[in-house]
Design an enzyme around this catalytic site. Sequence first.
Site, PDB file in Angstrom:
ATOM      1  CG  ASP A   1      -2.069   0.986   1.074  1.00  0.00           C
ATOM      2  OD1 ASP A   1      -3.222   0.538   0.955  1.00  0.00           O
ATOM      3  OD2 ASP A   1      -1.807   2.213   1.074  1.00  0.00           O
TER       4      ASP A   1
ATOM      5  CG  ASN B   1     -12.128  -0.487   3.853  1.00  0.00           C
ATOM      6  OD1 ASN B   1     -12.536  -0.834   4.965  1.00  0.00           O
ATOM      7  ND2 ASN B   1     -10.918   0.008   3.669  1.00  0.00           N
TER       8      ASN B   1
ATOM      9  CB  VAL C   1      -9.237   1.926  -4.931  1.00  0.00           C
ATOM     10  CG1 VAL C   1      -8.962   1.366  -6.324  1.00  0.00           C
ATOM     11  CG2 VAL C   1      -8.190   2.993  -4.579  1.00  0.00           C
TER      12      VAL C   1
ATOM     13  CG  HIS D   1      -8.573  -3.115  -2.394  1.00  0.00           C
ATOM     14  ND1 HIS D   1      -9.494  -2.398  -3.115  1.00  0.00           N
ATOM     15  CD2 HIS D   1      -8.371  -2.414  -1.254  1.00  0.00           C
ATOM     16  CE1 HIS D   1      -9.829  -1.300  -2.447  1.00  0.00           C
ATOM     17  NE2 HIS D   1      -9.158  -1.297  -1.302  1.00  0.00           N
ATOM     18  CB  ILE D   2      -7.764  -8.719   0.773  1.00  0.00           C
ATOM     19  CG1 ILE D   2      -8.954  -9.526   0.246  1.00  0.00           C
ATOM     20  CG2 ILE D   2      -7.526  -9.039   2.256  1.00  0.00           C
ATOM     21  CD1 ILE D   2      -8.759 -11.039   0.371  1.00  0.00           C
ATOM     22  CG  HIS D   3      -6.830  -2.793   3.089  1.00  0.00           C
ATOM     23  ND1 HIS D   3      -6.071  -1.659   2.882  1.00  0.00           N
ATOM     24  CD2 HIS D   3      -8.036  -2.549   2.535  1.00  0.00           C
ATOM     25  CE1 HIS D   3      -6.804  -0.759   2.227  1.00  0.00           C
ATOM     26  NE2 HIS D   3      -7.999  -1.274   2.010  1.00  0.00           N
TER      27      HIS D   3
HETATM   28  P1  AMP Z   1      -9.802   1.382   0.227  1.00  0.00           P
HETATM   29  O1  AMP Z   1     -10.049   2.560   1.120  1.00  0.00           O
HETATM   30  O2  AMP Z   1     -10.124   0.075   0.881  1.00  0.00           O
HETATM   31  O3  AMP Z   1     -10.463   1.539  -1.127  1.00  0.00           O
HETATM   32  O4  AMP Z   1      -8.236   1.334   0.022  1.00  0.00           O
HETATM   33  C1  AMP Z   1      -7.563   1.829  -1.073  1.00  0.00           C
HETATM   34  C2  AMP Z   1      -6.093   1.735  -0.737  1.00  0.00           C
HETATM   35  O5  AMP Z   1      -5.346   1.897  -1.915  1.00  0.00           O
HETATM   36  C3  AMP Z   1      -5.607   2.789   0.261  1.00  0.00           C
HETATM   37  O6  AMP Z   1      -5.074   2.154   1.419  1.00  0.00           O
HETATM   38  C4  AMP Z   1      -4.534   3.543  -0.531  1.00  0.00           C
HETATM   39  O7  AMP Z   1      -3.437   3.961   0.269  1.00  0.00           O
HETATM   40  C5  AMP Z   1      -4.144   2.514  -1.562  1.00  0.00           C
HETATM   41  N1  AMP Z   1      -3.577   3.069  -2.793  1.00  0.00           N
HETATM   42  C6  AMP Z   1      -4.066   4.074  -3.546  1.00  0.00           C
HETATM   43  N2  AMP Z   1      -3.279   4.296  -4.624  1.00  0.00           N
HETATM   44  C7  AMP Z   1      -2.259   3.388  -4.530  1.00  0.00           C
HETATM   45  C8  AMP Z   1      -1.117   3.101  -5.344  1.00  0.00           C
HETATM   46  N3  AMP Z   1      -0.859   3.779  -6.475  1.00  0.00           N
HETATM   47  N4  AMP Z   1      -0.282   2.109  -4.952  1.00  0.00           N
HETATM   48  C9  AMP Z   1      -0.528   1.421  -3.813  1.00  0.00           C
HETATM   49  N5  AMP Z   1      -1.599   1.635  -3.022  1.00  0.00           N
HETATM   50  C10 AMP Z   1      -2.451   2.610  -3.359  1.00  0.00           C
END
Ligand code: AMP
Length: 114
Positions: free
Chosen positions: A30, A87, A96, A100-102
Amino acid sequence: MSKTLFQKIADKEIPSALVYEDDQVVAFKDIDPQAPTHVLIVPRKPIPRIAEARPEDHKVLGHLLLKAAEIARRLGLEKSGYRLVLNNGPHAGEAVPHLHIHLLGGRQMKWPPG
Ligand code: AMP
């Protein structure tokens, strides 16, 4: 349809710190880490969020979860533990719209989450 941010990362049109990839998923660090280890595990298929996954996505969803556990193991998090987060929508803070899984680890997590 234009590509999502994470499709561009998966296709290496946008650079990332790649941790793992195969024909179905990619995993990368991330960009704004919330823990010492913060990796995103992403299906190549642009499912917007878990609420929009379909029964025919069950294989890729299973693969995604199994890979999350495997990556956590490879990063040495199995014993200390880790958190997996999806999320979904505004109240969850989804930013985004590509599933995706964090994978978060390396520090003590709190419950309930903020
Ligand atoms: P969410 O809030 O679950 O949609 O998480 C989106 C995640 O994508 C966030 O933790 C961001 O920091 C991460 N993110 C956004 N752009 C990038 C990128 N270019 N490379 C890596 N992570 C990213």
